[in-house]
Design an enzyme around this catalytic site. Structure first.
Site, PDB file in Angstrom:
ATOM      1  CE1 TYR A   1      -3.179   2.977   0.791  1.00 45.80           C
ATOM      2  CE2 TYR A   1      -2.579   2.795   3.112  1.00 45.80           C
ATOM      3  CZ  TYR A   1      -3.249   3.443   2.087  1.00 45.80           C
ATOM      4  OH  TYR A   1      -3.999   4.554   2.368  1.00 45.80           O
ATOM      5  CB  ILE A   2       3.031   2.869   2.522  1.00 45.07           C
ATOM      6  CG1 ILE A   2       1.830   2.928   3.490  1.00 45.07           C
ATOM      7  CG2 ILE A   2       3.863   4.134   2.634  1.00 45.07           C
ATOM      8  CD1 ILE A   2       2.190   2.827   4.952  1.00 45.07           C
TER       9      ILE A   2
ATOM     10  CG  ASN B   1      -0.805  -7.833   3.044  1.00 41.93           C
ATOM     11  OD1 ASN B   1      -1.868  -8.434   2.839  1.00 41.93           O
ATOM     12  ND2 ASN B   1      -0.760  -6.691   3.710  1.00 41.93           N
TER      13      ASN B   1
ATOM     14  CG  PHE C   1       7.904   0.624   2.067  1.00 41.95           C
ATOM     15  CD1 PHE C   1       7.249   1.652   2.715  1.00 41.95           C
ATOM     16  CD2 PHE C   1       8.618   0.917   0.908  1.00 41.95           C
ATOM     17  CE1 PHE C   1       7.296   2.949   2.227  1.00 41.95           C
ATOM     18  CE2 PHE C   1       8.670   2.202   0.416  1.00 41.95           C
ATOM     19  CZ  PHE C   1       8.012   3.231   1.066  1.00 41.95           C
TER      20      PHE C   1
ATOM     21  CB  SER D   1       4.436   2.221  13.450  1.00 38.41           C
ATOM     22  OG  SER D   1       3.141   2.380  13.960  1.00 38.41           O
ATOM     23  CB  ALA D   2       2.295   6.786  15.566  1.00 40.43           C
ATOM     24  CB  THR D   3       2.242   1.373  17.024  1.00 41.17           C
ATOM     25  OG1 THR D   3       1.544   0.617  17.959  1.00 41.17           O
ATOM     26  CG2 THR D   3       3.377   0.574  16.480  1.00 41.17           C
TER      27      THR D   3
ATOM     28  CE1 TYR E   1       3.830  -3.383  12.312  1.00 43.11           C
ATOM     29  CE2 TYR E   1       2.704  -1.806  13.727  1.00 43.11           C
ATOM     30  CZ  TYR E   1       3.312  -2.123  12.529  1.00 43.11           C
ATOM     31  OH  TYR E   1       3.414  -1.166  11.541  1.00 43.11           O
TER      32      TYR E   1
ATOM     33  CE  LYS F   1       6.924  -1.591  11.435  1.00 39.71           C
ATOM     34  NZ  LYS F   1       7.527  -1.786  10.115  1.00 39.71           N
TER      35      LYS F   1
ATOM     36  N   GLY G   1      -6.500  -2.687  23.798  1.00 36.19           N
ATOM     37  CA  GLY G   1      -5.230  -2.105  23.340  1.00 36.19           C
ATOM     38  C   GLY G   1      -5.378  -0.739  22.693  1.00 36.19           C
TER      39      GLY G   1
HETATM   40  P1  NAD Z   1       1.542  -3.680   3.047  1.00 35.80           P
HETATM   41  O1  NAD Z   1       1.307  -5.004   3.670  1.00 35.80           O
HETATM   42  O2  NAD Z   1       0.569  -3.184   2.051  1.00 35.80           O
HETATM   43  O3  NAD Z   1       2.991  -3.661   2.361  1.00 35.80           O
HETATM   44  C1  NAD Z   1       4.064  -4.445   2.820  1.00 35.80           C
HETATM   45  C2  NAD Z   1       4.698  -5.107   1.617  1.00 35.80           C
HETATM   46  O4  NAD Z   1       5.802  -5.895   2.074  1.00 35.80           O
HETATM   47  C3  NAD Z   1       3.731  -6.052   0.881  1.00 35.80           C
HETATM   48  O5  NAD Z   1       3.805  -5.834  -0.506  1.00 35.80           O
HETATM   49  C4  NAD Z   1       4.243  -7.447   1.250  1.00 35.80           C
HETATM   50  O6  NAD Z   1       3.980  -8.386   0.228  1.00 35.80           O
HETATM   51  C5  NAD Z   1       5.715  -7.180   1.442  1.00 35.80           C
HETATM   52  N1  NAD Z   1       6.400  -8.127   2.329  1.00 35.80           N
HETATM   53  C6  NAD Z   1       5.977  -8.581   3.534  1.00 35.80           C
HETATM   54  N2  NAD Z   1       6.874  -9.454   4.035  1.00 35.80           N
HETATM   55  C7  NAD Z   1       7.882  -9.537   3.138  1.00 35.80           C
HETATM   56  C8  NAD Z   1       9.099 -10.268   3.078  1.00 35.80           C
HETATM   57  N3  NAD Z   1       9.457 -11.101   4.064  1.00 35.80           N
HETATM   58  N4  NAD Z   1       9.897 -10.110   2.013  1.00 35.80           N
HETATM   59  C9  NAD Z   1       9.537  -9.282   0.985  1.00 35.80           C
HETATM   60  N5  NAD Z   1       8.406  -8.569   0.978  1.00 35.80           N
HETATM   61  C10 NAD Z   1       7.581  -8.694   2.046  1.00 35.80           C
HETATM   62  O7  NAD Z   1       1.739  -2.622   4.231  1.00 35.80           O
HETATM   63  P2  NAD Z   1       1.840  -1.048   4.169  1.00 35.80           P
HETATM   64  O8  NAD Z   1       0.632  -0.493   4.814  1.00 35.80           O
HETATM   65  O9  NAD Z   1       2.250  -0.607   2.834  1.00 35.80           O
HETATM   66  O10 NAD Z   1       3.035  -0.849   5.216  1.00 35.80           O
HETATM   67  C11 NAD Z   1       4.383  -0.721   4.800  1.00 35.80           C
HETATM   68  C12 NAD Z   1       5.250  -0.603   6.030  1.00 35.80           C
HETATM   69  O11 NAD Z   1       4.800   0.494   6.814  1.00 35.80           O
HETATM   70  C13 NAD Z   1       5.212  -1.819   6.943  1.00 35.80           C
HETATM   71  O12 NAD Z   1       6.516  -2.040   7.450  1.00 35.80           O
HETATM   72  C14 NAD Z   1       4.280  -1.398   8.056  1.00 35.80           C
HETATM   73  O13 NAD Z   1       4.589  -2.038   9.266  1.00 35.80           O
HETATM   74  C15 NAD Z   1       4.574   0.091   8.154  1.00 35.80           C
HETATM   75  N6  NAD Z   1       3.454   0.879   8.710  1.00 35.80           N
HETATM   76  C16 NAD Z   1       2.211   0.806   8.139  1.00 35.80           C
HETATM   77  C17 NAD Z   1       1.156   1.527   8.690  1.00 35.80           C
HETATM   78  C18 NAD Z   1      -0.241   1.466   8.111  1.00 35.80           C
HETATM   79  O14 NAD Z   1      -1.180   1.849   8.809  1.00 35.80           O
HETATM   80  N7  NAD Z   1      -0.432   1.016   6.867  1.00 35.80           N
HETATM   81  C19 NAD Z   1       1.367   2.349   9.816  1.00 35.80           C
HETATM   82  C20 NAD Z   1       2.646   2.412  10.352  1.00 35.80           C
HETATM   83  C21 NAD Z   1       3.688   1.668   9.788  1.00 35.80           C
HETATM   84  N1  UFG Z   2     -12.172   1.704  14.826  1.00 36.18           N
HETATM   85  C1  UFG Z   2     -13.528   1.460  14.960  1.00 36.18           C
HETATM   86  N2  UFG Z   2     -14.066   0.438  14.249  1.00 36.18           N
HETATM   87  C2  UFG Z   2     -13.333  -0.337  13.394  1.00 36.18           C
HETATM   88  C3  UFG Z   2     -11.951  -0.061  13.264  1.00 36.18           C
HETATM   89  C4  UFG Z   2     -11.403   0.959  14.004  1.00 36.18           C
HETATM   90  O1  UFG Z   2     -14.216   2.146  15.704  1.00 36.18           O
HETATM   91  O2  UFG Z   2     -13.890  -1.260  12.769  1.00 36.18           O
HETATM   92  C5  UFG Z   2     -11.570   2.830  15.572  1.00 36.18           C
HETATM   93  C6  UFG Z   2     -10.487   2.431  16.547  1.00 36.18           C
HETATM   94  O3  UFG Z   2     -11.030   2.071  17.799  1.00 36.18           O
HETATM   95  C7  UFG Z   2      -9.626   3.696  16.595  1.00 36.18           C
HETATM   96  C8  UFG Z   2      -9.780   4.278  15.190  1.00 36.18           C
HETATM   97  O4  UFG Z   2     -10.952   3.702  14.639  1.00 36.18           O
HETATM   98  O5  UFG Z   2     -10.182   4.608  17.509  1.00 36.18           O
HETATM   99  C9  UFG Z   2      -8.600   3.963  14.278  1.00 36.18           C
HETATM  100  O6  UFG Z   2      -8.359   2.560  14.281  1.00 36.18           O
HETATM  101  P1  UFG Z   2      -7.422   1.870  13.191  1.00 36.18           P
HETATM  102  O7  UFG Z   2      -7.476   0.402  13.438  1.00 36.18           O
HETATM  103  O8  UFG Z   2      -7.761   2.363  11.839  1.00 36.18           O
HETATM  104  O9  UFG Z   2      -5.968   2.461  13.526  1.00 36.18           O
HETATM  105  P2  UFG Z   2      -5.076   2.355  14.834  1.00 36.18           P
HETATM  106  O10 UFG Z   2      -4.798   3.758  15.268  1.00 36.18           O
HETATM  107  O11 UFG Z   2      -5.655   1.439  15.828  1.00 36.18           O
HETATM  108  O12 UFG Z   2      -3.737   1.670  14.288  1.00 36.18           O
HETATM  109  C10 UFG Z   2      -3.116   1.997  13.048  1.00 36.18           C
HETATM  110  C11 UFG Z   2      -2.413   0.781  12.496  1.00 36.18           C
HETATM  111  C12 UFG Z   2      -1.217   0.431  13.341  1.00 36.18           C
HETATM  112  C13 UFG Z   2      -0.322   1.616  13.469  1.00 36.18           C
HETATM  113  C14 UFG Z   2      -1.086   2.787  14.011  1.00 36.18           C
HETATM  114  C15 UFG Z   2      -0.198   4.013  14.040  1.00 36.18           C
HETATM  115  O13 UFG Z   2      -3.290  -0.329  12.484  1.00 36.18           O
HETATM  116  O14 UFG Z   2      -0.482  -0.583  12.712  1.00 36.18           O
HETATM  117  O15 UFG Z   2      -2.215   3.045  13.202  1.00 36.18           O
HETATM  118  O16 UFG Z   2       0.363   4.206  12.803  1.00 36.18           O
HETATM  119  F1  UFG Z   2       0.683   1.322  14.314  1.00 36.18           F
END
Ligand code: NAD
Ligand code: UFG
Length: 351
Positions: free
Chosen positions: A13-14, A37, A82, A126-128, A150, A154, A297
């Site tokens: 995605y990103i 994924n 990523f 991640s902000a997590t 997770y 990070k 959580g």
């Molecule tokens: P995503 O799952 O869409 O993208 C991750 C990509 O990595 C996928 O294309 C997957 O196929 C690939 N991948 C996974 N394991 C692999 C491996 N072992 N070898 C090679 N490729 C592999 O996720 P995203 O949302 O694009 O997130 C990208 C990164 O950003 C991740 O590290 C995620 O933890 C981090 N992140 C995402 C979010 C979010 O909310 N989407 C928030 C904070 C951090």
């Molecule tokens: N929420 C609902 N219903 C749902 C899903 C979410 O009410 O079906 C609420 C949650 O309780 C929260 C808000 O919507 O208040 C956002 O929830 P998300 O699951 O969309 O996002 P989070 O903030 O929980 O977590 C996301 C990613 C984590 C990442 C974090 C910070 O899932 O991986 O943002 O980047 F670490």
């Protein structure tokens, strides 16, 4: 000559949105992905959107042989890492898998980078890593308090990056702490495509709007927030992608900067109800909602202090919640089932 950048997980995605912005900024892009994924059609979509070609290596970031070959065959100027697993709940159920992919994968990548003399690295953190905040907005010097495997994966990678950068003064390593990335490219041709039932709010709401799910369950409306629902800092994925271009420019142009961590967020918080209302407005669809218990959580509210990114990288998020919803809706309504819909309308020869 164009600088070539490795994007591990660049089909995700990103990563896919960042690939588009990098190509449009004049970089060459090489993607390493095992498609655990993501979908292969994404690569063609990136090429279509940019009219540029992308080199793909299908493989696992933990495979050191693949990495060594890739680094010796390509003259790389930098890496954006990523690749990783990202579902918080799944990380609680399968911690060793998460530590293996997220931590072992990153350590191997850093080792191969060191051995091949590639010194510029941008990492998806991640902000997590902050956990439940003591103070808002969240600044980068807030303490680490991750609450899941997770989040700890990070944090550990960030710490390994800092230690490596300390021991090797020529490194330039930057961890980007994303807040809540949402939305899609303005073309509606790439976007978020979660497997199964979405865990996250935004894709769930989008699937309710398009008729794939009946109703959103709001996880708690008794938080100490203005309307009682959880508040997050949603950031348009294209803003986030542009933040990566800024960070990459920075690590390349500041050799031997060591390690730094930077928030990528907007600085604004929106509640679950704000997101539903904005999505209704742009889609013209009603988002059916019911209120359920809090999700274990979850924290009440957090948002970023985005000033460090503005000062250091000259980057600020520019797109607002309505634009996030508009672009997300364009993607969701064109491809209700995500990339599978694209696979089914295109013949294998056209892929
Ligand atoms: P995503 O799952 O869409 O993208 C991750 C990509 O990595 C996928 O294309 C997957 O196929 C690939 N991948 C996974 N394991 C692999 C491996 N072992 N070898 C090679 N490729 C592999 O996720 P995203 O949302 O694009 O997130 C990208 C990164 O950003 C991740 O590290 C995620 O933890 C981090 N992140 C995402 C979010 C979010 O909310 N989407 C928030 C904070 C951090
Ligand atoms: N929420 C609902 N219903 C749902 C899903 C979410 O009410 O079906 C609420 C949650 O309780 C929260 C808000 O919507 O208040 C956002 O929830 P998300 O699951 O969309 O996002 P989070 O903030 O929980 O977590 C996301 C990613 C984590 C990442 C974090 C910070 O899932 O991986 O943002 O980047 F670490």
């Amino acid at each position: 000559m164009k600088q070539k950048i490795l994007l591990t997980g660049g089909a995700g995605y990103i990563g896919s949105h960042t690939a588009v912005e990098l190509l449009q900024s004049g970089y060459e892009v090489l993607i390493l992905d095992n498609f655990v994924n993501s979908h292969k059609v994404v690569i063609k979509q990136i090429e279509r959107l940019t009219n540029r070609s992308v080199k793909l290596i299908e493989g696992d970031v933990r495979d050191i042989d693949v990495l060594e070959r890739l680094f010796s065959d390509n003259n790389l100027s930098g890496v954006i890492h990523f690749a990783g697993l990202k579902a918080v709940g799944e990380s609680v159920a399968q911690p060793s898998n998460y530590y293996d992919v997220n931590v072992t994968g990153s350590l191997g990548l850093m080792r191969v980078m060191e051995a091949s003399g590639v010194k510029a690295l941008v990492f998806s953190s991640s902000a997590t890593v902050y956990g439940d905040p003591d103070e808002l907005p969240l600044r980068e010097d807030a303490p680490y308090k991750p609450e899941s495997p997770y989040g700890r994966s990070k944090m550990w990678v960030e710490q390994a990056m800092a230690d490596t950068a300390n021991s090797n003064t020529n490194c330039s390593y930057m961890a980007l702490r994303y807040f809540n990335p949402v939305g899609a490219h303005a073309s509606g041709e790439i976007g978020e495509d979660p497997n199964g039932i979405p865990n996250n709010l935004f894709p769930y709401v989008a699937q309710v709007a398009v008729g794939r799910r009946e109703a959103l369950t709001i996880f708690g409306n008794d938080y100490p927030t203005l309307d009682g629902t959880g508040v997050r800092d949603y950031i348009h994925v294209v803003d986030l992608a542009r933040g990566h271009v800024a960070a990459l420019d920075y690590v390349i142009n500041n050799p031997a900067m060591g390690f730094d961590a930077v928030n990528l967020g907007t600085g604004f918080g929106s509640s679950v109800i704000d997101v539903c209302d904005a999505f209704e407005k742009v889609s013209g669809k009603q988002i059916q909602r019911t209120v359920g218990p809090r999700r274990e959580g979850d924290v009440a509210a957090y948002w970023a202090d985005p000033e460090k990114a503005a000062q250091l990288l000259s980057w600020r998020a520019e797109l607002n919640l309505l634009q996030m919803c508009e672009d997300g809706w364009r993607w969701q309504s064109a491809y209700p089932n995500g990339y599978v819909d694209m696979d089914s309308v295109r013949t294998p020869e056209s892929l």
